[in-house]
Design a protein around this motif. Structure first.
Motif, mmCIF file in Angstrom:
data_model
loop_
_atom_site.group_PDB
_atom_site.id
_atom_site.type_symbol
_atom_site.label_atom_id
_atom_site.label_comp_id
_atom_site.label_asym_id
_atom_site.label_seq_id
_atom_site.Cartn_x
_atom_site.Cartn_y
_atom_site.Cartn_z
ATOM 1 N N LEU A 710 55.525 -17.453 38.340
ATOM 2 C CA LEU A 710 55.529 -16.822 37.024
ATOM 3 C C LEU A 710 54.243 -15.996 36.908
ATOM 4 O O LEU A 710 53.318 -16.159 37.693
ATOM 5 C CB LEU A 710 55.567 -17.881 35.922
ATOM 6 C CG LEU A 710 56.732 -18.878 35.963
ATOM 7 C CD1 LEU A 710 56.491 -20.028 34.991
ATOM 8 C CD2 LEU A 710 58.046 -18.175 35.646
ATOM 9 N N GLY A 711 54.192 -15.113 35.933
ATOM 10 C CA GLY A 711 52.931 -14.443 35.636
ATOM 11 C C GLY A 711 52.783 -13.048 36.184
ATOM 12 O O GLY A 711 53.751 -12.381 36.558
ATOM 13 N N GLU A 712 51.538 -12.599 36.242
ATOM 14 C CA GLU A 712 51.221 -11.221 36.598
ATOM 15 C C GLU A 712 51.634 -10.875 38.029
ATOM 16 O O GLU A 712 52.129 -9.786 38.293
ATOM 17 C CB GLU A 712 49.714 -10.972 36.424
ATOM 18 C CG GLU A 712 49.261 -10.836 34.985
ATOM 19 C CD GLU A 712 49.924 -9.670 34.280
ATOM 20 O OE1 GLU A 712 50.070 -8.597 34.889
ATOM 21 O OE2 GLU A 712 50.315 -9.829 33.118
ATOM 22 N N LYS A 715 55.394 -9.771 38.520
ATOM 23 C CA LYS A 715 55.866 -8.494 37.974
ATOM 24 C C LYS A 715 55.453 -7.308 38.832
ATOM 25 O O LYS A 715 56.150 -6.296 38.882
ATOM 26 C CB LYS A 715 55.311 -8.290 36.569
ATOM 27 C CG LYS A 715 55.718 -9.353 35.558
ATOM 28 C CD LYS A 715 55.223 -8.976 34.168
ATOM 29 C CE LYS A 715 53.725 -8.789 34.180
ATOM 30 N NZ LYS A 715 53.239 -8.163 32.929
ATOM 31 N N THR A 730 58.535 -7.004 33.639
ATOM 32 C CA THR A 730 58.064 -7.720 32.441
ATOM 33 C C THR A 730 58.372 -9.199 32.606
ATOM 34 O O THR A 730 59.192 -9.608 33.435
ATOM 35 C CB THR A 730 58.773 -7.216 31.177
ATOM 36 O OG1 THR A 730 60.169 -7.543 31.260
ATOM 37 C CG2 THR A 730 58.610 -5.714 31.017
ATOM 38 N N ARG A 731 57.737 -10.003 31.752
ATOM 39 C CA ARG A 731 58.008 -11.438 31.766
ATOM 40 C C ARG A 731 59.437 -11.730 31.311
ATOM 41 O O ARG A 731 60.054 -12.706 31.746
ATOM 42 C CB ARG A 731 56.989 -12.164 30.885
ATOM 43 C CG ARG A 731 55.606 -12.268 31.531
ATOM 44 C CD ARG A 731 54.589 -12.906 30.601
ATOM 45 N NE ARG A 731 53.356 -13.289 31.304
ATOM 46 C CZ ARG A 731 52.365 -12.480 31.590
ATOM 47 N NH1 ARG A 731 52.435 -11.206 31.231
ATOM 48 N NH2 ARG A 731 51.286 -12.917 32.239
ATOM 49 N N GLU A 735 62.568 -13.903 33.474
ATOM 50 C CA GLU A 735 63.545 -14.885 32.988
ATOM 51 C C GLU A 735 64.956 -14.519 33.428
ATOM 52 O O GLU A 735 65.734 -15.371 33.869
ATOM 53 C CB GLU A 735 63.474 -14.952 31.461
ATOM 54 C CG GLU A 735 64.431 -15.965 30.856
ATOM 55 C CD GLU A 735 64.296 -16.051 29.346
ATOM 56 O OE1 GLU A 735 64.822 -17.014 28.771
ATOM 57 O OE2 GLU A 735 63.654 -15.152 28.751
ATOM 58 N N SER A 790 52.260 -21.243 38.218
ATOM 59 C CA SER A 790 52.339 -21.069 36.757
ATOM 60 C C SER A 790 50.959 -21.203 36.131
ATOM 61 O O SER A 790 50.088 -21.893 36.656
ATOM 62 C CB SER A 790 53.271 -22.128 36.160
ATOM 63 O OG SER A 790 52.852 -23.420 36.545
ATOM 64 N N GLU A 795 55.409 -19.107 29.420
ATOM 65 C CA GLU A 795 56.261 -18.915 30.595
ATOM 66 C C GLU A 795 56.747 -20.248 31.160
ATOM 67 O O GLU A 795 57.880 -20.355 31.635
ATOM 68 C CB GLU A 795 55.489 -18.151 31.677
ATOM 69 C CG GLU A 795 55.205 -16.714 31.312
ATOM 70 C CD GLU A 795 54.540 -15.984 32.455
ATOM 71 O OE1 GLU A 795 55.122 -15.024 32.955
ATOM 72 O OE2 GLU A 795 53.427 -16.395 32.839
ATOM 73 N N GLU A 845 45.059 -14.833 32.758
ATOM 74 C CA GLU A 845 46.049 -15.906 32.628
ATOM 75 C C GLU A 845 45.415 -17.294 32.555
ATOM 76 O O GLU A 845 46.070 -18.251 32.157
ATOM 77 C CB GLU A 845 47.022 -15.866 33.815
ATOM 78 C CG GLU A 845 47.976 -14.685 33.769
ATOM 79 C CD GLU A 845 48.910 -14.665 34.975
ATOM 80 O OE1 GLU A 845 50.072 -14.300 34.794
ATOM 81 O OE2 GLU A 845 48.465 -15.027 36.081
#
Length: 1009
Positions: A710-712, A715, A730-731, A735, A790, A795, A845
């Protein structure tokens, strides 16, 4: 009668060959000649096992008619008396790009260009440009005069040529090195199939790593099988059609080191293909594994030159592995021969083809038998391309591809006079060169000038001119037939060149010339002293060059002998059991057969056991690092949003010195994770740090996990505007990636379940095996477990909701620096947390990270592990665990479990490791003091009863490594003093991987060398 019949058949064959050429019209008159030659009084080396002394070779129309001592020479045959010279089969190279279009790689790299996600190739071909089975070497082959000439000069007559571009490279063609048309040169247009791990000229993002290359190739095999079984009805795929056509051909796989060789063989085993594998010349370093592959190898001859180690700082930059490989590379072929491994040689990697014979002789000096060297250049490559009936030996009916030499082929003084290809002569050196060797008095315009000394061999003489007994110059000389040209500069201080042209005059030389000022001259040279030949050394008793020992792994601190499991009795130690018994004082532990046999007090040592006094010391099980990136050649296949198909087990690097360093810190097991460049990463590998063991011996195959993120990093939207192409950006998109992939994985699993449970009457089509969806389906079936990178609470909540709605389980959140905010939710779902003790403030983050994170999750009942994610930190994980005692008041035993038993639970291997209990693996560490102390140091680190790190032995190893370095450095200095070539010392920096690290597949291969 039989002999007459074979002669008749031979004659018919020749007639048909001549007629076949008539399909091409000619502009001019026909001049057909039979090309009938008889080479007499020669030593004919038919093959490595058969030599005919004083024999005759009869050829006609490019075909060998007979080779024996008694040949009846027909009328009209040109007879050539070779007077004791040698005839050998022309050589064969199986790794050539001769006659192929040039392959030009485009510039690559993050930020340089917009990512190319799909193929740019026009037509109904496959989706990935690195897979090009449709490439057909025979359709683009065109003879190359320059390359052909260079290869003929060193003795080659036939090559297997193909496009060196891509992971699947298409089919290769067997061609001769004649200078005639492609139609004449081409022997077999569909001779072989070719593979590699290099994506070549493909600008497509995928694959971007070695593990991605493995996955792409595996998927291609499965897709081709599906296509053949009915997939063709759903789509037309010319690439898969071509792949199915070539996969039955002899298959050749280009690799660049011992581990990629073994990786290629593993793919071959999976799909029932025994590849012929081009290696990297370091196979001796993993001899038993290479032998077990049963692969025939193609060996390069680009042995490294000595490093210039005159400057001590330069010498320090060279690794022990580089020093040792320089010494041992020439012995590779000899070692393989002794082990019964079959191989062929290639000149492909030589920058200077003229180095070929010196490299072959070097291999012989290190123990390679000459007959095996000849096999590796003739009969073996011919057999591998199923051309043993055409080339590779000098038997009747085969192509007239042969060499005429002055001496035995591998003699230092040997000269290749002629290279005959398909019955056509190519002159390499004059076969009847005049012997000009000797000392001559030298005069210009009848005035004594000095002397000329000619030495060396007849074919390659060395010239030296001495002027007035003081000035010695080396002239430039050209001899063509009986015409001699010499040029030299008589005075170094005074520029100007004397140019002489002359001819052989009796026992001397004479001619005309021009002085530096342009005035004409006459000159002469009268023989005053005949040349005295130096007796040849008896090569039969030449001493084989010796090398240092092979160590495992082949780096500094490697072992000459691998550690073995012992029976060990540890007495009077403080034993941290991690079981209900807790910490036992003055306790004993018995280790047998790689397992913990007994734990208790007052135990007796078994017969033959090694006793270790643990008084005042602490015995624990080994540390398990739940999140590591050591011992890998790459960690990210970040080119697609999901890379669930890739496996970290495909890129394990047993030579990584961090294995040894972490053993020194008490780590025995590491969970090797994919990076965090995509939402769904690759399949993880759990390994035991068995220093010197093989990849398969390190791997714990039953541990089946996979990395999510997850996170930067996922993306990639922070990579700059040029990279904002790949979904998600994008976050919210992250998903949707999970919803989409797991929905498709459910459908995939149902499709296979329906197919496997159906009867033949249902007529269901065979589903396509998809390695990516297969891994995700294993998650849905609780057969594979998620470790998710994570940081941020929102998130983490998102992924938990996705898992709830799609009914899959999250096993572990790793990093999870905001875990303290949702520990109750994690506990309710039985999700573990693997975190840092006190890392924060390194990006946005983690701005809300706190040092009490691990303690708060622990107090909430979450199974907590402390991980490293860093090669350096992993050496101090015992101290990282101790921080949870300070920050949050975690009990010492529970803190210790965070780097031992708890990771074992999260990895589902606590049934065999993580605590000291009878029946579990004997992965143990004896500490000098309390294991949570900053002063604690492992006395030894044991895995399955074998000691892989011993502090006392480490001191001896350091001394031994230093001595080995100096021995090799002195040997290199000696080579330089002898005038041998050297190369600049490289600056080699070991890579310390982190989650976000990405390198291109080409750079990865360089690092793997």
């Amino acid at each position: 009668m039989m002999k007459k019949l074979s002669t008749l058949v031979f004659g018919l064959t020749l007639t048909s060959l001549c007629h076949a050429q008539e399909t091409f019209p000619r502009n001019g008159t026909y001049d057909e000649r039979t090309g009938r030659y008889a080479f007499t009084n020669a030593n004919i080396v038919v093959d490595s096992k058969t030599t005919i002394p004083n024999g005759t070779l009869l050829i006609e129309n490019g075909i060998i008619r007979e080779a024996s001592k008694q040949v009846k020479i027909p009328a009209g045959v040109v007879v050539i008396d070779l007077k004791g010279k040698y005839i050998y089969p022309s050589l064969i190279d199986l790794d050539s790009d001769y006659g192929m279009p040039e392959v030009k790689n485009e510039a690559r790299g993050r930020g340089r260009q917009t990512p190319q996600l799909e193929s740019n190739k026009k037509g109904a071909f496959g989706w990935n440009q690195a897979v090009q089975p449709e490439n057909d070497a025979s359709q683009v082959f065109s003879p190359d005069a320059k390359k052909g000439g260079d290869l003929r000069k060193i003795g080659f007559g036939t090559v297997l040529t193909y496009s060196h571009d891509g992971i699947v490279r298409g089919s290769g063609a067997v061609v001769t090195l004649t200078d005639e048309s492609a139609n004449k040169a081409l022997l077999n247009g569909k001779a072989s199939a070719h593979f590699s791990f290099s994506k070549g000229t493909s600008g497509q993002n995928y694959p971007s790593s070695g593990m991605g290359a493995v996955a792409l190739l595996r998927q291609n095999y499965y897709d081709a099988d599906w296509y053949a079984k009915g997939g063709k009805a759903k789509e037309t795929n010319l690439s898969l059609e071509a792949f199915n056509q070539i996969k039955t051909l002899p298959s050749f796989f280009e690799t660049n080191d011992k581990y990629s060789l073994l990786r290629a063989d593993k793919i071959g085993d999976e799909f029932g293909t025994q590849y012929v594998i081009k290696g990297g010349g370091d196979e001796y370093q993993r001899l038993e594994e290479v032998k077990a592959s049963k692969a025939t190898l193609i060996l390069p001859l680009d042995f490294p030159a000595a490093y210039d180690v005159t400057d001590p700082w330069d010498a320090d930059a060279i690794t022990v592995a580089q020093l040792k490989h320089w010494e041992m590379a020439p012995a590779n072929a000899s070692v393989l021969t002794k082990s019964g491994i079959t191989f062929a040689f290639t000149a492909a990697d030589l920058k200077n083809k003229s180095d070929f014979w010196s490299k072959i002789r070097s291999a012989i000096e290190y123990g390679l038998p000459k007959d095996k060297a000849l096999e590796a250049l003739t009969t073996t490559p011919a057999r591998l391309i199923k051309a043993e009936g055409q080339v590779g030996s000098l038997k009747a009916g085969m192509l007239a591809n042969f060499l005429i030499t002055s001496d035995e082929l591998f003699s230092k003084d040997n000269v290749i006079y002629e290279n005959w290809i398909q019955g056509k002569k190519f002159i390499i050196a004059p076969i009847d060169a005049p012997d000009l060797r000797g000392t001559y008095s030298f005069s210009i315009n009848k005035a004594a000038t000095g002397k000329i000394e000619i030495s060396g061999s007849v074919e390659k003489p060395d010239y030296k001119i001495t002027i007035k007994d003081t000035v010695k110059v080396t002239p430039k000389v050209m001899l063509a037939n009986d015409l001699l040209t010499l040029t030299y500069q008589p005075e170094k201080k005074t520029p100007g060149t004397v140019r002489l042209t002359g001819w052989i005059a009796g026992k001397g030389l004479a001619g005309d010339g021009v002085m530096p000022d342009g005035s004409p001259l006459t000159w002469s040279a009268t023989l005053t002293e005949p040349y005295k030949s130096v007796a040849k050394k008896d090569t039969a008793v030449a001493k084989i060059k010796e090398t240092g020992p092979v160590v495992y792994p082949f780096v500094g601190f490697g072992n000459e002998q691998l550690p073995k499991s012992e029976t060990v009795f540890v007495k009077n130690a403080t034993v941290w059991t991690n079981e209900k018994e807790g910490v036992l004082q003055n306790a004993d532990v018995i280790i047998q057969n790689g397992k913990i046999a007994k734990v208790g007090k007052g135990l007796s040592a078994p017969s033959g056991a090694r006793t270790v006094d643990g008084t005042g010391k602490h015995l624990t099980n080994g540390i398990i690092d739940e999140h590591s990136h050591i011992a890998l050649f790459a960690i990210n296949e970040g080119s697609q949003t999901s890379s669930a198909e890739v496996r970290m087990s495909d890129v394990i690097n047993p030579d990584d010195v961090n294995i040894y360093r972490q053993l020194a810190g008490g780590v025995t097991t590491s969970h090797l994770l994919h990076g965090s460049a995509n939402a769904i990463g690759g399949q993880s590998a759990l390994v035991k740090l068995k220093w010197g063991a093989t990849q398969s011996e390190m791997l714990i195959p039953e541990a089946k996990t996979i990395k999510f993120a997850l996170g930067e990093n996922v993306k990639q939207s922070n990579w700059g505007d040029v990279a904002r192409v790949r979904f998600p950006q994008t976050r919210m998109g992250v998903e949707q990636v999970y919803y989409d992939h797991f929905t498709r994985a459910k459908e995939y699993a149902k499709g296979w379940k329906d197919y496997n449970g159906a009867t033949k009457k249902t007529g269901l089509e065979v589903p396509r095996r998809d390695l990516e969806l297969e891994a995700l389906a294993e998650i849905l079936d609780n057969q594979r477990f998620i470790t998710c990178h994570s940081y941020v609470q929102s998130e983490i909540n998102m992924l938990m909701h996705v898992a709830d709605s799609l009914n899959f389980k999250i096993n572990t959140f790793t990093h999870i620096l905001e875990g303290y905010k949702m520990a109750d939710k994690m506990k309710a779902r039985n999700i573990g947390g693997s975190t840092f003790a006190d890392w924060w403030a390194y990006k946005m983050e983690v701005k809300e990270a706190i040092p009490y994170n691990a303690a708060l999750m622990y107090h909430e009942g979450v199974t907590v592990a402390i991980n490293s994610d860093d090669a350096e930190m992993a050496r101090r994980l015992n101290q990282e665990a101790a921080k949870t005692v300070v920050f949050g008041g975690v009990p010492e035993e529970e803190a210790w479990k965070m780097v031992t038993l708890n990771p074992a639970k999260l990895l589902h291997v606590d049934n065999r490791m993580g605590s000291i209990k009878a029946g579990k693996d004997a992965d143990l560490v004896l500490w000098s003091t309390h294991p949570l102390s900053i002063y604690a140091r492992p006395e030894f680190t044991m895995i399955e009863g074998a000691v892989y790190f011993d502090r006392k032995e480490d001191v001896a190893k350091q001394t031994k490594v230093a001595a080995e370095r100096e021995r090799l450095i002195q040997k290199m200095l000696s080579d330089k003093a002898d005038g041998k070539p050297t190369q600049k010392a490289p600056m080699t920096m070991p890579r310390m991987w982190h989650c976000e690290d990405i390198i291109g597949i080409h750079a990865e291969h360089e690092e793997g060398k």
